[in-house]
Design a protein around this motif. Structure first.
Motif, PDB file in Angstrom:
ATOM      1  N   LEU A   1      58.441  69.050  51.167  1.00 20.85           N
ATOM      2  CA  LEU A   1      58.764  70.113  52.114  1.00 20.85           C
ATOM      3  C   LEU A   1      60.256  70.388  52.012  1.00 20.85           C
ATOM      4  O   LEU A   1      61.077  69.550  52.382  1.00 20.85           O
ATOM      5  CB  LEU A   1      58.401  69.700  53.541  1.00 20.85           C
ATOM      6  CG  LEU A   1      58.714  70.721  54.631  1.00 20.85           C
ATOM      7  CD1 LEU A   1      57.733  71.882  54.574  1.00 20.85           C
ATOM      8  CD2 LEU A   1      58.669  70.074  56.019  1.00 20.85           C
TER       9      LEU A   1
ATOM     10  N   ILE B   1      60.942  73.463  56.878  1.00 20.34           N
ATOM     11  CA  ILE B   1      59.763  73.748  57.694  1.00 20.34           C
ATOM     12  C   ILE B   1      59.707  75.216  58.103  1.00 20.34           C
ATOM     13  O   ILE B   1      58.623  75.756  58.322  1.00 20.34           O
ATOM     14  CB  ILE B   1      59.722  72.840  58.951  1.00 20.34           C
ATOM     15  CG1 ILE B   1      58.366  72.961  59.673  1.00 20.34           C
ATOM     16  CG2 ILE B   1      60.879  73.165  59.885  1.00 20.34           C
ATOM     17  CD1 ILE B   1      57.194  72.522  58.869  1.00 20.34           C
TER      18      ILE B   1
ATOM     19  N   PRO C   1      57.337  78.051  55.835  1.00 15.63           N
ATOM     20  CA  PRO C   1      57.671  76.773  55.204  1.00 15.63           C
ATOM     21  C   PRO C   1      57.924  76.933  53.708  1.00 15.63           C
ATOM     22  O   PRO C   1      57.288  77.755  53.044  1.00 15.63           O
ATOM     23  CB  PRO C   1      56.420  75.932  55.455  1.00 15.63           C
ATOM     24  CG  PRO C   1      55.317  76.933  55.516  1.00 15.63           C
ATOM     25  CD  PRO C   1      55.908  78.170  56.152  1.00 15.63           C
TER      26      PRO C   1
END
Length: 409
Positions: free
Chosen positions: A59, A62, A77
């Motif tokens: 990731l 976010i 994201p």
């Protein structure tokens, strides 16, 4: 959005995802939760990372906002594979979003809400994005689009839908690129799961980190209660075989197959009746006799008609009839020179197969690329964005390649 609450229903035109705060867990790790406060009046949202396809899927952010990166009101994201992503690889990250009354841990159930996925595209070379939305009541899109829709699981009135994008890079993330957008409708939910992923083709890419955009708002699509998600036309001896798919039908009547010999004046070639109120992907077909004794170009399109008489046209597909053999490995491109569009006719034995179309510049670089899972005999390529000059149209089918030189005006 209509939020079910003890005090009555509240209507919200859209939700805005901004300024997330890590609530629990380690940032970017499975199990991490992020709080988005005040996404709507008296409404918070909590995003949880459920799982991922491999440890190398990360990731990056976010929720990306500002600096011209995407559509700020959306949940955005950034996920993927850093560095060089390998060829023929599929990766994903799964999330849950739950809604709460603001400042509490009391769930807020929505009687209905919509999410529009923006810019479901690729890197322009060897990657395309995809999304799987779980337990959706309905999928909506532009009648003419570049997406591939499939039903992953069926729960009766609800389905898990997978929407695969295109390799072509659609510039920017906004609400004007209708061909790479889809709207998902949920009913009676206080939370839902979804998965965001990407797939590489035969080449590696350094664009494996992808910015995704989910806009919590209904987009204004056509009011016609049906969505045509694919349409192809292939020449089969002395017949033109037309096939198309719909992803949603409600109060729908029939299709009119229209035919033209000049691309301007169309006549009815036949009628195909709808199969009723369908929410699955539904297949249709129609065969039309053609005269193969002389060279010709035949144009076909599909007119969708609902029970109230409203209509909508599909894109136009072409069949090229030639008295010469169509089984040689060669392309026919026209017009040439061309300004905005070119039509590419492939060999007969390539029809209905997976095809990769590329525009190659004089220095050997691929400046445009698109794919078709089941190609028509003639496909239309939009070249309006290319600079004037000489290019090669290159088409690949199961390891075989053919190309043709064109002039872009």
């Amino acid at each position: 959005f209509i939020i079910g609450r003890s005090a009555g229903a509240q209507t919200i035109p859209e939700l805005v995802f901004q300024n997330p705060v890590l609530q629990t867990g380690t940032a970017g790790a499975d199990g991490a939760t992020y709080l988005f406060q005040n996404v709507g009046p008296n409404l918070d949202a909590v995003v949880t990372i459920i799982s991922r396809s491999a440890a190398g899927v990360i990731l990056g952010n976010i929720d990306t906002v500002g600096a011209g990166m995407g559509f700020d009101k959306s949940f955005q994201p950034v996920i993927g594979m850093a560095g060089t992503a390998p060829a023929n690889t599929n990766w994903w990250m799964k999330f849950n979003i739950a809604f709460f009354e603001a400042g509490t841990n009391k769930k807020a159930k929505m009687s209905e809400f919509n999410i529009t996925g923006l810019d479901i595209d690729g890197d322009g070379d060897d990657l395309y994005e995809w999304a799987e939305m779980d337990k959706v009541s309905k999928v909506d899109s532009a009648q003419v689009n570049s997406l591939t829709f499939s039903v992953v699981a069926n729960y009766g009135p609800e389905k898990d839908y997978k929407i695969a994008g295109i390799v072509t890079n659609s510039p920017g993330i906004d609400t004007t690129a209708l061909n790479v957008m889809a709207t998902y409708t949920y009913k009676n939910k206080d939370n839902f799961d979804f998965t965001i992923g990407a797939q590489t083709t035969s080449g590696t890419t350094t664009a494996g980190m992808r910015l995704n955009s989910l806009w919590f708002k209904q987009f204004s699509w056509s009011n016609l209660p049906i969505k045509l998600v694919s349409f192809s036309a292939v020449l089969n001896k002395n017949k033109a075989d037309l096939t198309w798919k719909t992803v949603y039908e409600s109060n729908f009547s029939h299709f009119v197959v229209e035919k033209s010999l000049d691309g301007q004046n169309f006549n009815d070639a036949g009628i195909v009746f709808g199969k009723g109120n369908e929410t699955d992907v539904t297949n249709y077909s129609f065969s039309d006799n053609v005269n193969t004794d002389q060279d010709a170009v035949i144009y076909y399109r599909i007119r969708s008609v609902d029970i109230d008489g409203r209509t909508e046209l599909s894109q136009t597909k072409l069949i090229r009839v030639s008295t010469k053999s169509q089984n040689t490995i060669s392309l026919v491109t026209y017009p040439n020179p061309a300004a905005n569009e070119i039509r590419v006719t492939i060999p007969a034995n390539w029809q209905k197969k997976k095809m990769v179309y590329e525009m190659i510049s004089m220095n050997g670089q691929a400046v445009m690329r698109s794919e078709s899972a089941s190609s028509s005999q003639t496909e239309v390529l939009n070249i309006a964005s290319l600079a004037p000059g000489i290019y090669f149209v290159r088409v690949n089918c199961e390891g075989q390649t053919a190309q043709q030189k064109i002039i872009k005006q």
